[in-house]
Design an enzyme around this catalytic site. Sequence first.
Site, PDB file in Angstrom:
ATOM      1  CG  ASP A  96      -2.079   0.944   1.079  1.00 36.76           C
ATOM      2  OD1 ASP A  96      -3.227   0.482   0.973  1.00 36.76           O
ATOM      3  OD2 ASP A  96      -1.835   2.178   1.051  1.00 36.76           O
TER       4      ASP A  96
ATOM      5  CG  HIS B  59     -12.817  -3.695 -12.319  1.00 35.40           C
ATOM      6  ND1 HIS B  59     -12.066  -2.688 -11.757  1.00 35.40           N
ATOM      7  CD2 HIS B  59     -14.116  -3.320 -12.189  1.00 35.40           C
ATOM      8  CE1 HIS B  59     -12.876  -1.735 -11.322  1.00 35.40           C
ATOM      9  NE2 HIS B  59     -14.125  -2.095 -11.569  1.00 35.40           N
TER      10      HIS B  59
ATOM     11  CG  ASN C 249     -11.692  -0.664   4.060  1.00 35.44           C
ATOM     12  OD1 ASN C 249     -11.999  -1.071   5.181  1.00 35.44           O
ATOM     13  ND2 ASN C 249     -10.541  -0.074   3.820  1.00 35.44           N
TER      14      ASN C 249
ATOM     15  N   GLY D 170     -15.417   2.938   3.912  1.00 37.65           N
ATOM     16  CA  GLY D 170     -14.181   3.673   3.649  1.00 37.65           C
ATOM     17  C   GLY D 170     -13.435   3.189   2.410  1.00 37.65           C
TER      18      GLY D 170
ATOM     19  CG  HIS E 156      -9.901  -3.640  -8.780  1.00 41.43           C
ATOM     20  ND1 HIS E 156      -9.547  -3.690 -10.118  1.00 41.43           N
ATOM     21  CD2 HIS E 156      -9.534  -4.840  -8.261  1.00 41.43           C
ATOM     22  CE1 HIS E 156      -9.020  -4.876 -10.391  1.00 41.43           C
ATOM     23  NE2 HIS E 156      -8.992  -5.584  -9.278  1.00 41.43           N
TER      24      HIS E 156
ATOM     25  CG  HIS F 128      -8.403  -3.353  -2.381  1.00 37.43           C
ATOM     26  ND1 HIS F 128      -9.399  -2.614  -3.007  1.00 37.43           N
ATOM     27  CD2 HIS F 128      -8.086  -2.678  -1.251  1.00 37.43           C
ATOM     28  CE1 HIS F 128      -9.642  -1.529  -2.294  1.00 37.43           C
ATOM     29  NE2 HIS F 128      -8.865  -1.552  -1.217  1.00 37.43           N
TER      30      HIS F 128
HETATM   31  P1  AMP Z   1      -9.552   1.151   0.263  1.00 41.45           P
HETATM   32  O1  AMP Z   1      -9.616   2.452   1.009  1.00 41.45           O
HETATM   33  O2  AMP Z   1      -9.914  -0.060   1.062  1.00 41.45           O
HETATM   34  O3  AMP Z   1     -10.294   1.240  -1.057  1.00 41.45           O
HETATM   35  O4  AMP Z   1      -8.011   0.941  -0.064  1.00 41.45           O
HETATM   36  C1  AMP Z   1      -7.370   1.527  -1.145  1.00 41.45           C
HETATM   37  C2  AMP Z   1      -5.936   1.551  -0.782  1.00 41.45           C
HETATM   38  O5  AMP Z   1      -5.186   1.691  -1.970  1.00 41.45           O
HETATM   39  C3  AMP Z   1      -5.534   2.702   0.128  1.00 41.45           C
HETATM   40  O6  AMP Z   1      -5.018   2.192   1.347  1.00 41.45           O
HETATM   41  C4  AMP Z   1      -4.476   3.467  -0.693  1.00 41.45           C
HETATM   42  O7  AMP Z   1      -3.419   3.925   0.111  1.00 41.45           O
HETATM   43  C5  AMP Z   1      -4.023   2.407  -1.669  1.00 41.45           C
HETATM   44  N1  AMP Z   1      -3.488   2.915  -2.914  1.00 41.45           N
HETATM   45  C6  AMP Z   1      -4.011   3.864  -3.707  1.00 41.45           C
HETATM   46  N2  AMP Z   1      -3.234   4.038  -4.796  1.00 41.45           N
HETATM   47  C7  AMP Z   1      -2.209   3.155  -4.689  1.00 41.45           C
HETATM   48  C8  AMP Z   1      -1.073   2.844  -5.488  1.00 41.45           C
HETATM   49  N3  AMP Z   1      -0.818   3.489  -6.644  1.00 41.45           N
HETATM   50  N4  AMP Z   1      -0.223   1.885  -5.045  1.00 41.45           N
HETATM   51  C9  AMP Z   1      -0.454   1.243  -3.886  1.00 41.45           C
HETATM   52  N5  AMP Z   1      -1.515   1.478  -3.092  1.00 41.45           N
HETATM   53  C10 AMP Z   1      -2.373   2.434  -3.480  1.00 41.45           C
HETATM   54 ZN    ZN Z   2     -10.076  -2.422 -11.617  1.00 38.92          ZN
END
Ligand code: AMP
Ligand code: ZN
Length: 110
Positions: free
Chosen positions: A30, A46, A86, A92, A97, A99
Site C-alpha cells: 500500500d 475487476h 473495505n 471507507g 476494485h 482488494h
Molecule cells: P480502500 O480504502 O480499502 O479502497 O483501499 C485503497 C488503498 O489503496 C488505500 O489504502 C491506498 O493507500 C491504496 N493505494 C491507492 N493508490 C495506490 C497505489 N498506486 N499503489 C499502492 N496502493 C495504493
Molecule cells: Zn479495476
Amino acid sequence: MENCIFCKIIAGDIPSPRYYEDDKIIIIKDIQPQAKLHYLCIPKTHFALLSEMDEEKLEIVKYCFKTIPTLEEKLGLQDGYRVIINQGVNGGQTVPHLHIHLLGGEKLDA
Ligand code: AMP
Ligand code: ZN
C-alpha cells in the site's frame, strides 16, 4: 476497466513492485501504509464489491484466501496479521476494485 487505478497497476501502466503475482492475483505494498507491513492482495478481475460476487468471482475470492496463508513467511507476516476488506462508502473504500488489506510486521492495536 478504464480509470481504475488497480487495473492500471495490473496492466503495468502504473509501476508498482509485485511481492507476489500469478495468473489470478497480485500482491503489492500500500502506498500509504497503516502498519509496518501493509500489502494489498488484488484480484486481476475487476469488480468492486462482495455483493457483486457470482460463482466465478466467489472462486477468485476463495483463491485469495487460499493463497494468502501460503505467502505468510515470504511477506514477513508469519507472526500474524490483520485482514481487512473495505466495502463501499461507509466502509471507507476508496478504490472500487475489490482488494484485501494485509497489515502486520508489528503488534497492531486492538
Ligand atoms: P480502500 O480504502 O480499502 O479502497 O483501499 C485503497 C488503498 O489503496 C488505500 O489504502 C491506498 O493507500 C491504496 N493505494 C491507492 N493508490 C495506490 C497505489 N498506486 N499503489 C499502492 N496502493 C495504493
Ligand atoms: Zn479495476
